[in-house]
Each structure stands twice: as C-alpha cells, then as structure tokens.
Write an enzyme that holds these catalytic residues in place. Sequence first.
Site, PDB file in Angstrom:
ATOM      1  N   GLU A 196     -48.801 100.593 -38.875  1.00 49.71           N
ATOM      2  CA  GLU A 196     -48.329 100.954 -37.534  1.00 49.71           C
ATOM      3  C   GLU A 196     -46.881 100.516 -37.321  1.00 49.71           C
ATOM      4  OE1 GLU A 196     -51.321  99.520 -34.774  1.00 49.71           O
ATOM      5  OE2 GLU A 196     -52.647 101.195 -35.247  1.00 49.71           O
TER       6      GLU A 196
ATOM      7  N   CYS B 143     -42.854  95.932 -35.093  1.00 55.40           N
ATOM      8  CA  CYS B 143     -43.978  95.046 -35.381  1.00 55.40           C
ATOM      9  C   CYS B 143     -45.212  95.566 -34.654  1.00 55.40           C
ATOM     10  CB  CYS B 143     -43.644  93.633 -34.905  1.00 55.40           C
ATOM     11  SG  CYS B 143     -44.884  92.380 -35.316  1.00 55.40           S
ATOM     12  N   ASP B 144     -46.365  95.305 -35.226  1.00 59.71           N
ATOM     13  CA  ASP B 144     -47.620  95.594 -34.560  1.00 59.71           C
ATOM     14  C   ASP B 144     -48.580  94.453 -34.857  1.00 59.71           C
ATOM     15  OD1 ASP B 144     -48.919  97.921 -33.014  1.00 59.71           O
ATOM     16  OD2 ASP B 144     -50.482  97.247 -34.402  1.00 59.71           O
ATOM     17  N   THR B 145     -49.432  94.133 -33.891  1.00 55.90           N
ATOM     18  CA  THR B 145     -50.361  93.021 -34.036  1.00 55.90           C
ATOM     19  C   THR B 145     -51.770  93.487 -33.721  1.00 55.90           C
ATOM     20  OG1 THR B 145     -48.635  91.445 -33.407  1.00 55.90           O
ATOM     21  CG2 THR B 145     -50.909  90.680 -33.237  1.00 55.90           C
TER      22      THR B 145
ATOM     23  N   GLY C 189     -48.031  92.956 -38.622  1.00 55.70           N
ATOM     24  CA  GLY C 189     -47.278  93.621 -39.671  1.00 55.70           C
ATOM     25  C   GLY C 189     -45.913  93.960 -39.113  1.00 55.70           C
TER      26      GLY C 189
END
Length: 186
Positions: free
Chosen positions: A47, A67-69, A104
């Site tokens: 993502e 960023c993705d969490t 990520g």
Amino acid sequence: MLILASQSPRRRELLKKLIDEYEIIVPNVDEKAIEGIVSASSLALEESKLKAYAIHSKYPNNEVIACDTIVVLGDEVLGKPLDENDAFRMLKNESGKKQVVISGYTYIGKGVEVNRSVATDVYFNELSDEQIWDYIKKYQPLDKAGAYGIQDEAGLIKSIVGSYDNVMGFPTEDLRIHVFNRYYQK
C-alpha cells in the site's frame, strides 16, 4: 523538496522529528484494490508503494515518502473501523492479547527507492466493555488501524516490544537509518 504522500496527522507530526520542511500531497489511490491479493505481512508495504508511485508519477523531480500501517491480530488484519460498533468489536478482540503493528514505507529519491517494513509487538491490557466504550467516546478512533492510538493515554496498552513511533504510524528510527542518513538530499 520532499513530499509526504499521506493525510495522517500523526505522520505529519512524526516526520517533523526528521525534517523541518516538506510538502504534503495526498495520493488518490484505492488501497482496497490489493487486499486479498498480497499477504498480511506485505500489505502495508504494498500500500505504501501504491501511494508513493501515485505521487512520484506526477512529481518525478521530487523525493516522495509514503507509509501505511496495519494491525495484525492472529490471522485478521485490522484496518480502520467502519463505525463505533466495529471499533468496539476490534478493541474487544484485542483485549488481553498480543498483536503486531506493521508499517511499510516507500521512499523514492533521485535514483534510489527504499521499501521497508517495520513490525512492533503490542500487548493489550484486559479491558472491560465500559473501558472500551469510554475510550471510543473520548478518543473517536475511527481513523486509526486497530481502532486505537498508542498516543492516547487511556490504559489500553500493557507493553510494546519495538518502536513506539511505528505503532503511531511512522517508523522514524528506521527511516532515519535507512533513508535520511543515506539518501535524503537537503
């Protein structure tokens, strides 16, 4: 100029630990498009790539970070809750258990691309239904993966093993080592 490809207020706040000036451009991507196609362990990273590529394609002369969490509880990926009842369901399931928060991130700079994931173990306290509803009403966690923010001082979290900033949604320590100390050009 560095572009942060995110609308998250927490990421904006955390990026200030690493750099004073940057621009924010929110990518227009459908993150749901890759759910079910990639594994839970790589979902956040994939993502982040979608977001970074979307912005970099429009601004190829700029550096971009995205960023993705996600929160992984057992085999379930906990995204942002749909409503308060969904938030309650998530928090009730998290009560007394360990989960893994995975962020990520993707950095695209001049001639370089960095793609990394960072994982942090989060251990929840046992929570009563009343504690959960009080938390939901007070903190309105509908914009947070797993239906909580670690920065909310609400007694949800027993302990963590790993990066606190990662659980907030932006692994600043890893970014400093693998991006800002190596590639970012001020």
